[in-house]
Design an enzyme around this catalytic site. Structure first.
Site, mmCIF file in Angstrom:
data_model
loop_
_atom_site.group_PDB
_atom_site.id
_atom_site.type_symbol
_atom_site.label_atom_id
_atom_site.label_comp_id
_atom_site.label_asym_id
_atom_site.label_seq_id
_atom_site.Cartn_x
_atom_site.Cartn_y
_atom_site.Cartn_z
ATOM 1 N N GLY A 1 -26.168 25.423 -31.275
ATOM 2 C CA GLY A 1 -27.369 24.817 -30.705
ATOM 3 C C GLY A 1 -28.090 25.782 -29.776
ATOM 4 C CB SER A 2 -30.320 25.123 -26.911
ATOM 5 O OG SER A 2 -31.287 24.386 -27.628
ATOM 6 C CB ALA A 3 -25.215 27.747 -26.329
ATOM 7 C CE LYS B 1 -33.466 26.879 -27.976
ATOM 8 N NZ LYS B 1 -33.974 25.664 -27.323
#
Length: 481
Positions: free
Chosen positions: A217-219, A221
């Site tokens: 997920g957004s980790a 990024k």
């Protein structure tokens, strides 16, 4: 010599040759095959009849051997069992061994090459041979904090020392009691084994380093932002697009910004700085950023963080991966931690550790030292650099952006008074009509104490609500000691 005597001599000679040949065959040529045969009870009794060295954390044994008074000679026991089971593994007379018990079996049993002279010394002195003790790098306070914070929920916590690669915590939940598999009552062991393998929560799987890997997920990024900085075309203050929605290239699919269908832009004029995009966890910004960077730049950065590498810590770590031969739509979703991104919590802790270590990724290691029963050291941790995905100056920019996430973004639940804490939350979609996985990946430091941490809670929902508070507990256990 008369004829009858010659016949006797010939028969005896042939029998002697046959005896010599068969003895040589069974003792030399077929030795390994016979020893490995599961029906060879003598080999089994020899294996389990040796004193086995302890596995130690912070000076206290968590796995020990004691005389059993039965045909096996020694009984293996674990205390506390479940909290360390994914690391220690089990030592079973029925099902063999796993974890450290398996990967360092020769060391614990005293058969390792490094222990040769100690075995000779024991033989000459008439003492019984003993296995070496294995001292782990784990920090008992961090391990207990992670175990308590997960509280039986499916997921994992990994914590590392960013400067040495020492594994400070490795928790996989739910876990199991290895004492049940170490019992010498075979019917009890078989019953426990069946129950564990039939459990849909898969307690025997070490989620920290293997099993079914997770979308980050957004980790993820954090990696996309690192690739942007390393490209030389961006800084933390670079302004990038951040519209409320983004139609994926050559696709009818539309990416929403943030989550739950929200279509808010990331800033005035549908733009924001890279730092603000990370602080807000802006999907459309990072999707477009990934497309602008290209697959080659993103893939190279992941590899420098350790993706795709076979690691033995000494437990085997399943390599983390992203997709290949991506079109722009796939690259966009890859850049926000979806599509075919699959990671271990260990890998994401390594990512966090690089930012706290001036851009250098250290090889994770679980063993601090190996010592004989007379406390002689035959092996100890030697820090090894695995790669440098970003420069020290870019790592400093990443830390500044990650601190912004914790101070005034999605990661405020990980903040610790008086300490520098930086991180990134993640809410990873993984199945239709299933709650997303909850992530927090970050670091904490206070004075000379540092820790990098990765937390995933399966179907835990928002990383800001579920994973971040767990990370706070683990970091606090180390840096406020």
């Amino acid at each position: 010599m008369n004829k009858p005597l010659r016949h006797v001599w010939l028969v005896v000679s042939v029998l002697f040759v046959l005896l010599f040949t068969s003895t040589t065959y069974f003792q030399v040529i077929a030795q390994d095959r016979l020893n490995a045969n599961g029906q060879n009870l003598r080999t089994t009794y020899n294996e389990y009849g040796r004193h086995r060295g302890p596995i130690v954390v912070d000076g206290e044994p968590i796995a020990t051997s004691s005389a059993s008074g039965d045909t096996y000679g020694y009984q293996r026991s674990y205390d506390p069992g479940a909290m360390y089971a994914p690391v220690t593994g089990y030592y079973s007379v029925v099902y063999g061994f796993s974890g450290i018990e398996r990967s360092l079996n020769d060391t614990l049993s005293g058969e390792a090459d490094a222990l040769f002279y100690h075995r000779i010394s024991a033989i000459l002195s008439g003492e019984q041979g003993r296995g070496a003790s294995v001292e782990l790098t784990l920090d008992s306070a961090a391990q207990e904090a992670a175990w308590d914070a997960l509280d039986g929920r499916r997921g994992s916590v990994v914590a590392l020392d960013p400067e040495t690669g020492a594994v400070l915590a490795m928790v996989s939940s739910p876990s199991y009691d290895p004492n049940e598999l170490a019992s010498h009552d075979t019917s009890e062991v078989q019953e426990a084994w069946s129950g564990l393998n039939e459990d849909p929560d898969r307690p025997l799987t070490n989620r920290a380093i293997g099993g079914d890997l997770y979308p980050p997920g957004s980790a993820f990024k954090l990696i996309t932002a690192s690739a942007a900085l390393e490209s030389g075309d961006y800084t933390a203050e670079s302004v990038i697009p951040g519209p409320g929605t983004y139609q994926l290239p050559n696709s009818s699919a539309v990416m929403n910004n943030f989550s739950a269908g929200r279509t808010d832009p990331c800033g005035p004029g549908e733009e924001s700085t890279l730092a603000d995009a990370l602080r807000q966890s802006c999907n459309t910004s990072f999707a477009q950023l990934g497309v602008a960077l290209g697959e080659e730049q993103l893939t190279q950065t992941t590899q420098e963080f350790g993706f795709g590498q076979e690691l033995e810590i000494p437990l085997s770590v399943t390599p983390s991966t992203i997709g290949s031969d991506l079109d722009d739509a796939q690259l966009a979703t890859t850049s926000i931690g979806q599509y075919e991104d699959r990671v271990t919590p260990m890998q994401m802790a390594m990512v966090a550790g690089a930012f706290a270590n001036d851009g250098v990724v250290m090889e994770p290691q679980l063993v601090d030292a190996v010592r004989t029963n007379d406390l002689s050291t035959v092996g100890e941790l030697s820090p090894k650099e695995l790669g440098q995905p970003l420069s020290a100056s870019n790592a400093a920019q990443m830390r500044e952006m990650m601190v912004g996430v914790v101070e005034d973004g999605t990661g405020t639940a990980a903040a610790i008074d008086g300490a520098e804490v930086g991180g990134k939350t993640g809410t990873a979609e993984w199945g239709q009509d299933r709650a997303p996985h909850s992530w927090f990946v970050g670091y904490g430091q206070q004075d000379d104490q540092k820790i990098a941490v990765s937390v995933v809670v399966e179907e835990g929902g928002y990383g800001s609500r579920t994973a971040a508070p767990i990370a706070q507990d683990v970091m606090e256990a180390v840096i406020t000691q």
